[in-house]
Design a protein around this motif. Structure first.
Motif, PDB file in Angstrom:
ATOM      1  N   LYS A  20       0.837  -1.196   0.000  1.00 28.41           N
ATOM      2  CA  LYS A  20       0.000   0.000   0.000  1.00 28.41           C
ATOM      3  C   LYS A  20       0.875   1.249   0.000  1.00 28.41           C
ATOM      4  CE  LYS A  20      -3.860  -2.132   2.520  1.00 28.41           C
ATOM      5  NZ  LYS A  20      -4.654  -2.095   3.776  1.00 28.41           N
ATOM      6  N   LEU A  21       1.931   1.226   0.787  1.00 25.44           N
ATOM      7  CA  LEU A  21       2.829   2.375   0.885  1.00 25.44           C
ATOM      8  C   LEU A  21       3.521   2.630  -0.445  1.00 25.44           C
ATOM      9  CD1 LEU A  21       3.764   4.468   2.937  1.00 25.44           C
ATOM     10  CD2 LEU A  21       5.644   2.935   3.546  1.00 25.44           C
ATOM     11  N   GLU A  22       3.948   1.561  -1.116  1.00 25.49           N
ATOM     12  CA  GLU A  22       4.612   1.707  -2.408  1.00 25.49           C
ATOM     13  C   GLU A  22       3.664   2.291  -3.447  1.00 25.49           C
ATOM     14  OE1 GLU A  22       7.814   1.357  -3.359  1.00 25.49           O
ATOM     15  OE2 GLU A  22       8.115   1.213  -1.190  1.00 25.49           O
ATOM     16  N   LEU A  23       2.392   1.858  -3.404  1.00 26.36           N
ATOM     17  CA  LEU A  23       1.414   2.371  -4.358  1.00 26.36           C
ATOM     18  C   LEU A  23       1.158   3.860  -4.122  1.00 26.36           C
ATOM     19  CD1 LEU A  23      -0.339   1.264  -6.696  1.00 26.36           C
ATOM     20  CD2 LEU A  23      -2.230   1.143  -5.082  1.00 26.36           C
ATOM     21  N   LEU A  24       1.076   4.256  -2.876  1.00 22.55           N
ATOM     22  CA  LEU A  24       0.877   5.671  -2.557  1.00 22.55           C
ATOM     23  C   LEU A  24       2.065   6.504  -3.013  1.00 22.55           C
ATOM     24  CD1 LEU A  24      -0.696   5.534   1.036  1.00 22.55           C
ATOM     25  CD2 LEU A  24      -1.865   5.856  -1.150  1.00 22.55           C
ATOM     26  N   LYS A  25       3.263   5.977  -2.832  1.00 21.10           N
ATOM     27  CA  LYS A  25       4.468   6.704  -3.251  1.00 21.10           C
ATOM     28  C   LYS A  25       4.480   6.934  -4.760  1.00 21.10           C
ATOM     29  CE  LYS A  25       7.698   5.229   0.397  1.00 21.10           C
ATOM     30  NZ  LYS A  25       8.914   4.439   0.692  1.00 21.10           N
ATOM     31  N   SER A  26       3.951   5.974  -5.522  1.00 23.20           N
ATOM     32  CA  SER A  26       3.960   6.077  -6.983  1.00 23.20           C
ATOM     33  C   SER A  26       2.806   6.908  -7.519  1.00 23.20           C
ATOM     34  CB  SER A  26       3.904   4.677  -7.607  1.00 23.20           C
ATOM     35  OG  SER A  26       2.654   4.054  -7.333  1.00 23.20           O
ATOM     36  N   SER A  27       1.836   7.250  -6.664  1.00 26.63           N
ATOM     37  CA  SER A  27       0.658   7.987  -7.118  1.00 26.63           C
ATOM     38  C   SER A  27       0.936   9.486  -7.193  1.00 26.63           C
ATOM     39  CB  SER A  27      -0.515   7.751  -6.161  1.00 26.63           C
ATOM     40  OG  SER A  27      -1.595   8.612  -6.469  1.00 26.63           O
ATOM     41  N   PRO A  28       0.539  10.134  -8.296  1.00 27.88           N
ATOM     42  CA  PRO A  28       0.734  11.586  -8.395  1.00 27.88           C
ATOM     43  C   PRO A  28      -0.071  12.359  -7.348  1.00 27.88           C
ATOM     44  CG  PRO A  28      -0.646  10.780 -10.185  1.00 27.88           C
ATOM     45  CD  PRO A  28      -0.073   9.575  -9.508  1.00 27.88           C
ATOM     46  N   TYR A  29      -1.099  11.734  -6.784  1.00 21.79           N
ATOM     47  CA  TYR A  29      -1.889  12.409  -5.754  1.00 21.79           C
ATOM     48  C   TYR A  29      -1.071  12.721  -4.502  1.00 21.79           C
ATOM     49  CZ  TYR A  29      -6.327  11.706  -8.158  1.00 21.79           C
ATOM     50  OH  TYR A  29      -7.356  11.762  -9.064  1.00 21.79           O
ATOM     51  N   GLN A  36      -1.193   1.088 -10.890  1.00 22.93           N
ATOM     52  CA  GLN A  36      -0.672   2.376 -10.416  1.00 22.93           C
ATOM     53  C   GLN A  36      -1.505   3.556 -10.908  1.00 22.93           C
ATOM     54  OE1 GLN A  36       3.568   2.614 -11.229  1.00 22.93           O
ATOM     55  NE2 GLN A  36       4.035   1.117  -9.644  1.00 22.93           N
ATOM     56  N   GLU A  37      -2.607   3.281 -11.608  1.00 18.38           N
ATOM     57  CA  GLU A  37      -3.519   4.339 -12.033  1.00 18.38           C
ATOM     58  C   GLU A  37      -4.774   4.315 -11.164  1.00 18.38           C
ATOM     59  OE1 GLU A  37      -2.186   4.519 -16.749  1.00 18.38           O
ATOM     60  OE2 GLU A  37      -4.074   3.545 -16.184  1.00 18.38           O
ATOM     61  N   THR A  38      -5.572   5.375 -11.245  1.00 17.07           N
ATOM     62  CA  THR A  38      -6.736   5.518 -10.376  1.00 17.07           C
ATOM     63  C   THR A  38      -8.005   5.752 -11.185  1.00 17.07           C
ATOM     64  OG1 THR A  38      -6.339   7.903 -10.188  1.00 17.07           O
ATOM     65  CG2 THR A  38      -5.370   6.489  -8.488  1.00 17.07           C
ATOM     66  N   PHE A  39      -9.149   5.539 -10.536  1.00 14.15           N
ATOM     67  CA  PHE A  39     -10.426   5.875 -11.159  1.00 14.15           C
ATOM     68  C   PHE A  39     -11.446   6.234 -10.085  1.00 14.15           C
ATOM     69  CE2 PHE A  39     -10.653   1.334 -10.340  1.00 14.15           C
ATOM     70  CZ  PHE A  39     -11.953   1.096  -9.947  1.00 14.15           C
ATOM     71  N   ASN A  40     -12.529   6.843 -10.525  1.00 12.54           N
ATOM     72  CA  ASN A  40     -13.645   7.271  -9.669  1.00 12.54           C
ATOM     73  C   ASN A  40     -13.338   8.552  -8.897  1.00 12.54           C
ATOM     74  OD1 ASN A  40     -16.316   6.285  -9.439  1.00 12.54           O
ATOM     75  ND2 ASN A  40     -16.017   5.992  -7.246  1.00 12.54           N
ATOM     76  N   LEU A  55     -21.055   1.549 -10.487  1.00 11.92           N
ATOM     77  CA  LEU A  55     -22.201   1.650 -11.395  1.00 11.92           C
ATOM     78  C   LEU A  55     -22.596   3.111 -11.577  1.00 11.92           C
ATOM     79  CD1 LEU A  55     -24.129  -0.126 -13.041  1.00 11.92           C
ATOM     80  CD2 LEU A  55     -25.701  -0.075 -11.097  1.00 11.92           C
ATOM     81  N   GLU A  56     -22.740   3.497 -12.832  1.00  7.83           N
ATOM     82  CA  GLU A  56     -23.146   4.862 -13.159  1.00  7.83           C
ATOM     83  C   GLU A  56     -24.448   5.237 -12.450  1.00  7.83           C
ATOM     84  OE1 GLU A  56     -24.475   7.389 -17.163  1.00  7.83           O
ATOM     85  OE2 GLU A  56     -23.487   5.441 -17.361  1.00  7.83           O
ATOM     86  N   GLY A  57     -24.472   6.410 -11.853  1.00  9.28           N
ATOM     87  CA  GLY A  57     -25.686   6.898 -11.198  1.00  9.28           C
ATOM     88  C   GLY A  57     -25.771   6.600  -9.716  1.00  9.28           C
ATOM     89  N   GLU A  58     -24.901   5.716  -9.229  1.00  4.97           N
ATOM     90  CA  GLU A  58     -24.912   5.404  -7.803  1.00  4.97           C
ATOM     91  C   GLU A  58     -24.007   6.368  -7.034  1.00  4.97           C
ATOM     92  OE1 GLU A  58     -23.938   1.311  -7.124  1.00  4.97           O
ATOM     93  OE2 GLU A  58     -25.955   0.624  -7.688  1.00  4.97           O
ATOM     94  N   VAL A  59     -24.203   6.418  -5.724  1.00  3.76           N
ATOM     95  CA  VAL A  59     -23.385   7.275  -4.870  1.00  3.76           C
ATOM     96  C   VAL A  59     -21.967   6.724  -4.802  1.00  3.76           C
ATOM     97  CG1 VAL A  59     -23.070   8.180  -2.539  1.00  3.76           C
ATOM     98  CG2 VAL A  59     -25.373   7.994  -3.505  1.00  3.76           C
ATOM     99  N   ALA A  60     -20.979   7.594  -4.977  1.00  5.18           N
ATOM    100  CA  ALA A  60     -19.574   7.163  -4.948  1.00  5.18           C
ATOM    101  C   ALA A  60     -19.140   6.851  -3.531  1.00  5.18           C
ATOM    102  CB  ALA A  60     -18.688   8.259  -5.532  1.00  5.18           C
ATOM    103  N   GLU A  61     -18.442   5.731  -3.376  1.00  9.99           N
ATOM    104  CA  GLU A  61     -17.973   5.326  -2.055  1.00  9.99           C
ATOM    105  C   GLU A  61     -16.505   5.644  -1.822  1.00  9.99           C
ATOM    106  OE1 GLU A  61     -18.793   1.197  -1.599  1.00  9.99           O
ATOM    107  OE2 GLU A  61     -20.979   1.452  -1.543  1.00  9.99           O
ATOM    108  N   ALA A  62     -15.699   5.536  -2.891  1.00  9.38           N
ATOM    109  CA  ALA A  62     -14.254   5.637  -2.676  1.00  9.38           C
ATOM    110  C   ALA A  62     -13.514   5.976  -3.955  1.00  9.38           C
ATOM    111  CB  ALA A  62     -13.721   4.318  -2.108  1.00  9.38           C
ATOM    112  N   LEU A  63     -12.292   6.448  -3.773  1.00  7.49           N
ATOM    113  CA  LEU A  63     -11.320   6.599  -4.846  1.00  7.49           C
ATOM    114  C   LEU A  63     -10.529   5.301  -4.902  1.00  7.49           C
ATOM    115  CD1 LEU A  63      -9.399   8.168  -6.824  1.00  7.49           C
ATOM    116  CD2 LEU A  63      -8.210   8.994  -4.795  1.00  7.49           C
ATOM    117  N   TYR A  64     -10.361   4.733  -6.112  1.00  5.11           N
ATOM    118  CA  TYR A  64      -9.709   3.433  -6.233  1.00  5.11           C
ATOM    119  C   TYR A  64      -8.368   3.524  -6.961  1.00  5.11           C
ATOM    120  CZ  TYR A  64     -14.162   1.406  -4.783  1.00  5.11           C
ATOM    121  OH  TYR A  64     -15.295   1.077  -4.083  1.00  5.11           O
ATOM    122  N   PHE A  65      -7.395   2.762  -6.468  1.00  5.32           N
ATOM    123  CA  PHE A  65      -6.087   2.597  -7.087  1.00  5.32           C
ATOM    124  C   PHE A  65      -5.989   1.155  -7.572  1.00  5.32           C
ATOM    125  CE2 PHE A  65      -5.906   5.750  -3.826  1.00  5.32           C
ATOM    126  CZ  PHE A  65      -5.018   6.722  -4.245  1.00  5.32           C
TER     127      PHE A  65
END
Length: 230
Positions: free
Chosen positions: A4-13, A78-82, A42-52
């Motif tokens: 998890k730490l490595e993924l966060l380090k590689s994220s531009p966020y 290493q990319e994100t969506f939502n 699913l399109e139209g539903e309430v967003a729960e989280a940002l995903y990596f």
């Protein structure tokens, strides 16, 4: 925790954050796994989280009322969506589906809000990332509005196929059609034309790029002008 730490380090966020800050954020990260074909968002539903994406590939897409699908992006490790609904608090503007078995790391929307308040660097990074997302969508509109279908197919090949092997998910002609905004039969004809011209090689279910420069020329605006002007 280490992954998890490595993924966060590689994220531009999270660019510019210290190891201590990244460790604190990593404690907010949860993990989920999905099988191939499972709809994650699913399109139209309430967003729960940002995903990596930790492993596998996810497609983000819109579906019309008559069932036609337009793929907006293929998200790889290493990319994100939502991001959009997480940041603006609205519903999901598009759906997301696992193209392969995937492992995701997520940060809940409420935790994202706390992170933005606590770490100003992240807020600045968000602006940069969202600007990049906007550029991607502008390029997609340009593709669908102005570029000949064979140019769209060439761009997809350049982005998702390497010389001799694919670095990402294996795209079917149906997948490519959904990305190019056309029918599968049109993609098939485009691929046959590119193979006949010697730019690619079709090896069963694998596409090998033989002339990357030629594909780049097809994608270029100069080529498009020649095609449209005759």
């Amino acid at each position: 925790m280490a992954l998890k730490l490595e993924l966060l380090k590689s994220s531009p966020y999270f660019s510019g954050l210290s190891s201590i800050e990244l460790e604190a954020i990593s404690r907010l990260v949860f993990e989920k796994s999905y099988g191939q074909g499972v709809v994650i968002v699913l399109e139209g539903e309430v967003a729960e989280a940002l995903y990596f994406v930790a492993s596998g590939a996810v497609k983000v897409f819109k579906t019309s009322v008559d069932g036609k699908e337009q793929t907006l992006a293929v998200i790889r490790p290493q990319e994100t969506f939502n991001e959009v609904p997480v940041f603006d608090g609205d519903v999901n503007p598009a759906s997301a589906q696992a193209m392969t078995p995937v492992t995701l790391y997520g940060i809940r929307r409420s935790d994202i809000e706390n992170i933005l308040r606590s770490y100003p660097y992240v807020a600045i990074n968000v602006i940069k990332v969202m600007a990049g997302r906007l550029r991607h969508l502008v390029a997609l509109v340009e593709d669908l509005s102005f570029r000949h279908v064979i140019g769209r197919v060439a761009r997809i090949l350049l982005e998702y196929t390497a010389d001799g092997a694919s670095p990402g998910p294996r795209l079917t002609q149906r997948d490519m059609a959904a990305m190019a905004g056309t029918a599968r039969e049109v993609v098939s004809r485009s691929l046959k034309t590119l193979e006949k011209d010697g730019f690619i090689k079709m090896d069963r279910h694998r596409i090998i790029i033989k002339d990357r420069e030629a594909l780049n020329n097809i994608v270029s605006p100069l080529f498009e002008t020649k095609v449209t002007d005759g």
